[in-house]
Design an enzyme around this catalytic site. Sequence first.
Site, PDB file in Angstrom:
ATOM      1  CG  HIS A   1       3.721  -2.413  -6.827  1.00 32.26           C
ATOM      2  ND1 HIS A   1       4.456  -1.632  -5.963  1.00 32.26           N
ATOM      3  CD2 HIS A   1       3.924  -1.891  -8.062  1.00 32.26           C
ATOM      4  CE1 HIS A   1       5.050  -0.670  -6.640  1.00 32.26           C
ATOM      5  NE2 HIS A   1       4.750  -0.800  -7.914  1.00 32.26           N
ATOM      6  NE  ARG A   2       8.128  -1.000  -7.194  1.00 33.97           N
ATOM      7  CZ  ARG A   2       8.581   0.102  -6.600  1.00 33.97           C
ATOM      8  NH1 ARG A   2       9.449   0.018  -5.606  1.00 33.97           N
ATOM      9  NH2 ARG A   2       8.169   1.296  -6.992  1.00 33.97           N
TER      10      ARG A   2
ATOM     11  CD  GLU B   1       4.870  -3.603 -11.409  1.00 36.27           C
ATOM     12  OE1 GLU B   1       5.139  -2.648 -12.138  1.00 36.27           O
ATOM     13  OE2 GLU B   1       5.481  -3.825 -10.338  1.00 36.27           O
TER      14      GLU B   1
ATOM     15  CG  ASP C   1       9.460  -2.606 -11.848  1.00 34.40           C
ATOM     16  OD1 ASP C   1       8.675  -1.867 -12.447  1.00 34.40           O
ATOM     17  OD2 ASP C   1       9.354  -2.903 -10.635  1.00 34.40           O
TER      18      ASP C   1
ATOM     19  CG  HIS D   1      11.248   0.156  -9.158  1.00 37.37           C
ATOM     20  ND1 HIS D   1      11.742   1.405  -8.794  1.00 37.37           N
ATOM     21  CD2 HIS D   1      10.016   0.377  -9.662  1.00 37.37           C
ATOM     22  CE1 HIS D   1      10.836   2.322  -9.055  1.00 37.37           C
ATOM     23  NE2 HIS D   1       9.764   1.733  -9.583  1.00 37.37           N
TER      24      HIS D   1
ATOM     25  CD  GLU E   1       6.930   0.072 -14.758  1.00 39.93           C
ATOM     26  OE1 GLU E   1       6.446  -0.279 -13.668  1.00 39.93           O
ATOM     27  OE2 GLU E   1       7.418   1.208 -14.972  1.00 39.93           O
TER      28      GLU E   1
ATOM     29  CE  LYS F   1      10.127   1.284 -13.184  1.00 42.49           C
ATOM     30  NZ  LYS F   1       8.979   2.227 -12.988  1.00 42.49           N
TER      31      LYS F   1
ATOM     32  CG  ASP G   1       3.852  -2.056  -2.193  1.00 40.80           C
ATOM     33  OD1 ASP G   1       4.006  -2.349  -3.398  1.00 40.80           O
ATOM     34  OD2 ASP G   1       4.459  -1.102  -1.642  1.00 40.80           O
TER      35      ASP G   1
END
Length: 276
Positions: free
Chosen positions: A41-42, A68, A70, A83, A142, A144, A267
């Site tokens: 994640h990120r 992942e 954003d 993000h 993603e 955003k 994370d």
Amino acid sequence: MSKKLLIGTGVAFSLLFSSFSQAFAEEPTTGERKQVDNVAHRGAAGYAPENTIAGFDLAVDMKADYIEIDVQRSKDGELVVIHDTTVDRTTDGTGKVGNLTLQQLQQLDAGSWKEESFAGETIPAFEEILDRYHGKVGILIELKAPELYPGIEEQVAEALKERNLDQPQNEKIIIQSFNFQSMKKTDQLLPKVPVGVLTSNRTHTTAEALKEFSTYAEWFNPSYGIVTEEVVDQVHAQGMQIGSWTVRSQEAADFLFDMNVDAIITDYPDYVDPRN
Ligand code: G3P
Ligand code: CA
């Protein structure tokens, strides 16, 4: 062959395969786990500043299946990876992402807020991420707040097409958003790229809602607080896969393994790595 036809064929094969499986395979014994995609994640945001090269490189080192990211857009029209819709929390600057040029954004320090050793990390450009990581790790993209950036779907589609990343099986690319209209549009622009819908709203887990999502999405990606076995079964019954977020504890990862999800967005990639 259209994406929907491909999916239909896939569902038919999986039904056929599952009946063979039921006939000939043993149920997994306790302690065995099915293959679940490990999505950093990120980047590995628990260990490195989110949405930076340091975080994405670490995710690759940690053997994540996907990173992942954003995606938003700068004042001068460049796609960037960050993000929040402002730079305030994750850089040493202030202001809205869309009010700053690419040059202004990339002058900011996006690492020190996490830890001084990450000083000098910058906000990456979207195309830099595609070029650096495609073929090395899957990329869960993603969009955003796409409602702030009219036409961002076309821009993302163009960047993928330029690199031949819009073709099935070429690379692991998925596009997701909380904005369902944006995902419908993305599905039309990129019919061969899997699309995902993000939600933390329980009203989106009804059979009717899932059926509607399945007309354009291949992934249903809810926060783990609304995941139940029934939801997972219904998502699968609609021919979609389910990826859930955001794992920040081993307990949360284990819960999602038990729920039989297809991807865990975390994370901490080590919580999802079966070798741990
Ligand atoms: O990939 C799922 C997750 O990223 C959605 O929430 O706020 O972290 O972008 P957020
Ligand atoms: Ca995200």
